[in-house]
Design an enzyme around this catalytic site. Structure first.
Site, mmCIF file in Angstrom:
data_model
loop_
_atom_site.group_PDB
_atom_site.id
_atom_site.type_symbol
_atom_site.label_atom_id
_atom_site.label_comp_id
_atom_site.label_asym_id
_atom_site.label_seq_id
_atom_site.Cartn_x
_atom_site.Cartn_y
_atom_site.Cartn_z
ATOM 1 N N CYS A 62 0.210 11.557 -29.710
ATOM 2 C CA CYS A 62 1.642 11.360 -29.983
ATOM 3 C C CYS A 62 2.362 12.618 -30.434
ATOM 4 O O CYS A 62 3.555 12.574 -30.703
ATOM 5 C CB CYS A 62 1.826 10.267 -31.027
ATOM 6 N N CYS A 131 -13.329 16.324 -40.871
ATOM 7 C CA CYS A 131 -14.138 16.638 -39.696
ATOM 8 C C CYS A 131 -13.474 15.937 -38.505
ATOM 9 O O CYS A 131 -13.549 14.714 -38.377
ATOM 10 C CB CYS A 131 -15.557 16.132 -39.944
#
Length: 151
Positions: A62, A131
């Site tokens: 997005c 991560c």
């Protein structure tokens, strides 16, 4: 294969919502698998693992601004790692007890896309290690104005 765990309430509150077929057309197969079904790319295979350029990392789904290169560090894990989001509200943290582990999933607050996980073993002052899957990100290099602090 594990399905996304987004609740109906959370999906309704998303700024960006698209039918599944539109996500399939917009994203690569790997991006679709990771962002929409919470899978993980193989370590050390992602485009941004060794990227050291200045700029911002945006959601590949997005385009929401998620992480700054200033927060990136080499964790040695095989995935891009950050000690904090560019804007705390850009990401949502959710418990993830899949695969017989207790982890905290990181999702894009704007579209609900799975980004990766956050751990409390980071080497910086925040103590966090976000991560993040490379394929869930799009890198925006810094412009000359941003590098001089004007952007």
């Amino acid at each position: 294969m594990r399905k996304s765990r987004a609740s109906t309430e959370a999906v309704a509150a998303r700024e960006v919502t698209k039918p599944d077929e539109q996500w399939r057309q917009q994203l690569t197969p790997l991006q679709y698998s990771v962002l929409r079904h919470a899978h993980t790319e193989r370590p050390f295979t992602g485009e941004y693992v060794h990227n050291h350029a200045d700029g911002f990392y945006r959601c590949a789904g997005c385009d929401a601004k998620l992480f700054s290169s200033d927060a990136k560090f080499n964790s040695g894990t095989g995935w891009p790692s950050f000690d904090q989001p560019a804007v705390a509200e850009a990401v949502e943290l959710r418990p993830d007890n899949s695969l017989f582990m207790r982890r905290t999933e990181v999702v894009c607050r704007s579209c609900g896309g799975h980004l990766g996980h956050v751990f409390n073993d980071g080497p910086t002052q925040t103590g966090d290690r976000y991560c993040i899957n490379s394929c869930s990100l799009a890198f925006e290099p810094a412009t000359a104005n941003q590098e001089q602090g004007d952007g």
